[in-house]
Design a protein around this motif. Structure first.
Motif, PDB file in Angstrom:
ATOM      1  N   HIS B  50       3.965 -24.142  17.730  1.00 50.73           N
ATOM      2  CA  HIS B  50       3.497 -22.956  17.428  1.00 50.73           C
ATOM      3  C   HIS B  50       2.015 -22.783  17.740  1.00 50.73           C
ATOM      4  O   HIS B  50       1.222 -22.699  16.842  1.00 50.73           O
ATOM      5  CB  HIS B  50       3.624 -22.608  15.859  1.00 50.73           C
ATOM      6  CG  HIS B  50       5.081 -22.825  15.426  1.00 50.73           C
ATOM      7  ND1 HIS B  50       5.960 -21.819  15.353  1.00 50.73           N
ATOM      8  CD2 HIS B  50       5.845 -23.994  15.181  1.00 50.73           C
ATOM      9  CE1 HIS B  50       7.162 -22.344  14.936  1.00 50.73           C
ATOM     10  NE2 HIS B  50       6.982 -23.596  14.880  1.00 50.73           N
ATOM     11  N   PRO B  52      -0.819 -21.738  21.276  1.00 52.18           N
ATOM     12  CA  PRO B  52      -0.966 -20.876  22.482  1.00 52.18           C
ATOM     13  C   PRO B  52      -0.631 -21.924  23.659  1.00 52.18           C
ATOM     14  O   PRO B  52      -0.302 -21.288  25.018  1.00 52.18           O
ATOM     15  CB  PRO B  52      -2.543 -20.422  22.499  1.00 52.18           C
ATOM     16  CG  PRO B  52      -3.052 -21.181  21.607  1.00 52.18           C
ATOM     17  CD  PRO B  52      -1.997 -21.776  20.469  1.00 52.18           C
ATOM     18  N   VAL B  56       7.372 -22.440  23.393  1.00 53.00           N
ATOM     19  CA  VAL B  56       8.597 -22.471  22.651  1.00 53.00           C
ATOM     20  C   VAL B  56       8.509 -22.732  21.128  1.00 53.00           C
ATOM     21  O   VAL B  56       7.772 -23.721  20.736  1.00 53.00           O
ATOM     22  CB  VAL B  56       9.618 -23.746  23.049  1.00 53.00           C
ATOM     23  CG1 VAL B  56      10.844 -23.609  22.374  1.00 53.00           C
ATOM     24  CG2 VAL B  56       9.977 -23.409  24.586  1.00 53.00           C
ATOM     25  N   SER B  57       8.512 -21.692  20.316  1.00 53.07           N
ATOM     26  CA  SER B  57       8.571 -21.765  19.052  1.00 53.07           C
ATOM     27  C   SER B  57       9.887 -21.710  18.180  1.00 53.07           C
ATOM     28  O   SER B  57       9.952 -22.393  17.374  1.00 53.07           O
ATOM     29  CB  SER B  57       7.690 -20.800  18.378  1.00 53.07           C
ATOM     30  OG  SER B  57       8.144 -19.519  18.605  1.00 53.07           O
ATOM     31  N   VAL B  58      10.836 -21.434  19.055  1.00 50.46           N
ATOM     32  CA  VAL B  58      12.287 -21.434  18.402  1.00 50.46           C
ATOM     33  C   VAL B  58      12.922 -21.957  19.497  1.00 50.46           C
ATOM     34  O   VAL B  58      13.547 -21.311  20.431  1.00 50.46           O
ATOM     35  CB  VAL B  58      12.768 -19.944  18.055  1.00 50.46           C
ATOM     36  CG1 VAL B  58      14.088 -19.909  17.436  1.00 50.46           C
ATOM     37  CG2 VAL B  58      11.634 -19.262  17.260  1.00 50.46           C
ATOM     38  N   ASP B  86      14.272 -23.350   7.488  1.00 52.86           N
ATOM     39  CA  ASP B  86      15.500 -23.317   6.700  1.00 52.86           C
ATOM     40  C   ASP B  86      16.604 -23.757   7.265  1.00 52.86           C
ATOM     41  O   ASP B  86      17.249 -23.168   8.310  1.00 52.86           O
ATOM     42  CB  ASP B  86      15.660 -21.540   6.212  1.00 52.86           C
ATOM     43  CG  ASP B  86      16.654 -21.406   5.479  1.00 52.86           C
ATOM     44  OD1 ASP B  86      17.318 -22.339   5.093  1.00 52.86           O
ATOM     45  OD2 ASP B  86      16.996 -20.170   5.461  1.00 52.86           O
ATOM     46  N   ILE B  90      18.844 -22.770  10.634  1.00 55.75           N
ATOM     47  CA  ILE B  90      18.629 -23.747  11.609  1.00 55.75           C
ATOM     48  C   ILE B  90      20.248 -23.974  11.981  1.00 55.75           C
ATOM     49  O   ILE B  90      20.772 -23.959  13.328  1.00 55.75           O
ATOM     50  CB  ILE B  90      18.078 -25.003  11.473  1.00 55.75           C
ATOM     51  CG1 ILE B  90      16.831 -24.814  11.292  1.00 55.75           C
ATOM     52  CG2 ILE B  90      18.331 -26.084  12.504  1.00 55.75           C
ATOM     53  CD1 ILE B  90      15.812 -24.381  12.512  1.00 55.75           C
ATOM     54  N   PRO B 119       1.214 -23.815   7.495  1.00 52.73           N
ATOM     55  CA  PRO B 119       0.852 -22.749   7.145  1.00 52.73           C
ATOM     56  C   PRO B 119       1.608 -21.127   7.369  1.00 52.73           C
ATOM     57  O   PRO B 119       1.570 -20.496   6.740  1.00 52.73           O
ATOM     58  CB  PRO B 119      -0.705 -22.702   7.708  1.00 52.73           C
ATOM     59  CG  PRO B 119      -0.540 -23.817   8.736  1.00 52.73           C
ATOM     60  CD  PRO B 119       0.481 -24.684   8.464  1.00 52.73           C
ATOM     61  N   LEU B 120       2.172 -21.408   8.669  1.00 54.07           N
ATOM     62  CA  LEU B 120       2.745 -20.315   9.068  1.00 54.07           C
ATOM     63  C   LEU B 120       4.280 -20.078   8.269  1.00 54.07           C
ATOM     64  O   LEU B 120       4.447 -18.805   8.188  1.00 54.07           O
ATOM     65  CB  LEU B 120       3.170 -20.669  10.610  1.00 54.07           C
ATOM     66  CG  LEU B 120       3.585 -19.549  11.486  1.00 54.07           C
ATOM     67  CD1 LEU B 120       2.816 -18.553  11.846  1.00 54.07           C
ATOM     68  CD2 LEU B 120       4.254 -19.990  13.078  1.00 54.07           C
ATOM     69  N   TYR B 121       4.936 -20.967   7.992  1.00 55.07           N
ATOM     70  CA  TYR B 121       6.056 -20.520   7.104  1.00 55.07           C
ATOM     71  C   TYR B 121       5.834 -20.882   5.728  1.00 55.07           C
ATOM     72  O   TYR B 121       6.559 -20.858   4.856  1.00 55.07           O
ATOM     73  CB  TYR B 121       7.359 -21.529   7.622  1.00 55.07           C
ATOM     74  CG  TYR B 121       7.666 -21.299   9.083  1.00 55.07           C
ATOM     75  CD1 TYR B 121       7.818 -19.876   9.632  1.00 55.07           C
ATOM     76  CD2 TYR B 121       7.887 -22.178  10.026  1.00 55.07           C
ATOM     77  CE1 TYR B 121       8.354 -19.739  10.538  1.00 55.07           C
ATOM     78  CE2 TYR B 121       8.293 -22.085  11.358  1.00 55.07           C
ATOM     79  CZ  TYR B 121       8.459 -20.612  11.406  1.00 55.07           C
ATOM     80  OH  TYR B 121       8.968 -20.484  12.979  1.00 55.07           O
ATOM     81  N   GLY B 122       4.667 -21.096   5.350  1.00 53.63           N
ATOM     82  CA  GLY B 122       4.251 -21.239   4.086  1.00 53.63           C
ATOM     83  C   GLY B 122       4.529 -22.365   3.250  1.00 53.63           C
ATOM     84  O   GLY B 122       4.809 -22.662   1.978  1.00 53.63           O
ATOM     85  N   ARG B 155      13.924 -24.823  -1.767  1.00 51.50           N
ATOM     86  CA  ARG B 155      14.569 -23.631  -1.115  1.00 51.50           C
ATOM     87  C   ARG B 155      15.596 -23.173  -2.236  1.00 51.50           C
ATOM     88  O   ARG B 155      16.084 -23.956  -2.941  1.00 51.50           O
ATOM     89  CB  ARG B 155      15.628 -24.260   0.001  1.00 51.50           C
ATOM     90  CG  ARG B 155      15.937 -23.067   0.855  1.00 51.50           C
ATOM     91  CD  ARG B 155      17.361 -23.581   1.374  1.00 51.50           C
ATOM     92  NE  ARG B 155      17.719 -22.311   2.277  1.00 51.50           N
ATOM     93  CZ  ARG B 155      18.559 -21.345   1.633  1.00 51.50           C
ATOM     94  NH1 ARG B 155      18.763 -21.241   0.514  1.00 51.50           N
ATOM     95  NH2 ARG B 155      19.051 -20.423   2.623  1.00 51.50           N
TER      96      ARG B 155
END
Lengths: 284, 284
Positions: B50, B52, B56-58, B86, B90, B119-122, B155
């Protein structure tokens, strides 16, 4: 005007009423998208479901698979159940489809007609509208800002975070799918977002007041009318002979309506309903 | 033995040190996977970042895009940062890639070497290990049970839920990627999961005790030794002439190590380190 085709990836069934493996349906679907691209259809949309009768729970996977074998067709969800999704993950996935397809990805966001995704992703149906409102707010903000700082109720906050990769043209087209509630067109009109009306049953003419209301809201909010876009989504089945086409489609459509109807308490789907639906005042 | 190639989708850079758009790199990557499939490479793996400097992030989006243009190569993540994902989502995405590719998808799960996804997905880094433990438990349970009932800390619970579609052969291959901590091989040995050792620096021989420890744990836990599988992931760059290949790769590799190193406080990457790495006791 653009012409698009949307699909839900309905699984095929065997003689005993059991769904066949999703693979066959998915590979067939990708062949169909290739053909749509070749014959010049403008847009392809794929739905999100979490049920044994549908093959697609993650629309962006089908769109990515289609991206490498198509050249110009736009690839969108129809719809992404945004209420029960993580907008960060959705945005990343669609930005990647967009980059792979050279700028052809679109997100169509909806609150969800089917509700299977709520218990699956751990959301409460009592938050149905608040979830959509908040997640749409986040999705739109990701589209506008990089890095992004954001805070909400249903998802951990973002503090100066980059959502990467970015889409090809800086932003992704984001549509709102509307089933028929004034609340949905109010939101879209206020935000200046294009709307896709899902007209699945009844007389399409009944949607006219809703459309006029949406147009007025859009204009009153000061959005640029030259960018005003609206779409209609209706069930379709094509053939050379009207009667033969209708006869061929009825058992497929009735079986599907009855499968969904079992969970929703609908009465058995009748040929009479079907004939009305394909008449001049119907939705197909 | 199988031979695979893993990539991270590193973006190209212009003369001013700015990353070029991800699209070019992603489309190039898909061409490379097509070629790997044609020449008979067994496995292709794609990483999750994640930042620059990576496109590929996914990972599953690239794998889906590759699924339609390849015939036999296995398509896996390398790695999926499971700790901040999650597992339900996935699993759905990989099951769809699996169905589209006719049974060629694999998940390689890791705790994450890079930490941007937290931090991006909390998620909180203080839960680094507990997150992986719990999410792996859920991922494995989804692979075994349909419907699934599950409860955890990080979760929302699942109560008699179907995670759909199912993969082609009922289950997905799930690997554990290990950087070098005994804790990771303990978990994999206990659960009987195949391990991929990431040997990025240092002398590969130093991994031998860890490998032996893992094999002993796997055997002691009563898992079937005929199904014992282990892999090694190392940096590679191929060419006809050793010196010329090394000279061509050094600036690319050094620039990448320095980009990552800036965030991690590493000293400037030297040619001496590089020469050691490509020697008989090195990791490339």
């Amino acid at each position: 005007m653009e012409l698009g085709i949307g699909m839900f990836g309905d699984n095929h069934y065997n003689d005993k009423g059991q769904p066949l493996p999703a693979g066959e349906r998915l590979r067939e679907l990708i062949e169909e998208i290739k053909l749509m691209d070749e014959v010049g259809i403008d847009f392809f949309g794929i739905g999100e479901h979490h049920r044994p009768d549908y093959a697609v729970s993650v629309p962006e996977i089908v769109l990515a698979a289609a991206a490498t074998v198509t050249k110009r067709i736009k690839l969108g969800s129809a719809v992404t159940v945004l209420s029960s999704s993580d907008p960060v993950r959705i945005y990343q996935a669609f930005a990647m489809v967009d980059q792979i397809s050279n700028g052809r990805a679109e997100i169509m966001a909806g609150r969800g007609s089917f509700i299977e995704s709520f218990p699956l992703y751990g959301y409460d149906l009592k938050d149905y509208n608040a979830l959509f409102e908040e997640k749409l707010n986040l999705l739109l903000k990701i589209n506008e800002e990089d890095p992004i700082t954001w805070k909400g109720r249903f998802r951990p906050a973002l503090e100066n975070q980059h959502v990467l990769p970015r889409p090809k043209n800086g932003k992704l087209p984001i549509w709102i799918a509307v089933g028929g509630t004034p609340q949905s067109v109010e939101r879209a009109g206020r935000l200046g977002l294009p709307v896709m009306f899902a007209i699945i049953g009844g007389n399409p003419a009944q949607f006219r007041p809703l459309f006029e209301y949406y147009r007025a809201l859009y204009k009153d909010a000061g959005h640029d009318m030259s960018k005003f876009e609206v779409g209609v989504h209706m069930h379709s089945f094509f053939g050379e002979d009207s009667k033969a086409t209708a006869d061929a489609y009825f058992p497929v459509y009735a079986a599907q309506m009855n499968r969904v109807g079992r969970d929703r308490g609908w009465p058995q789907f009748t040929r009479q309903q079907y004939e009305y639906g394909r008449g001049p005042n119907g939705a197909y």
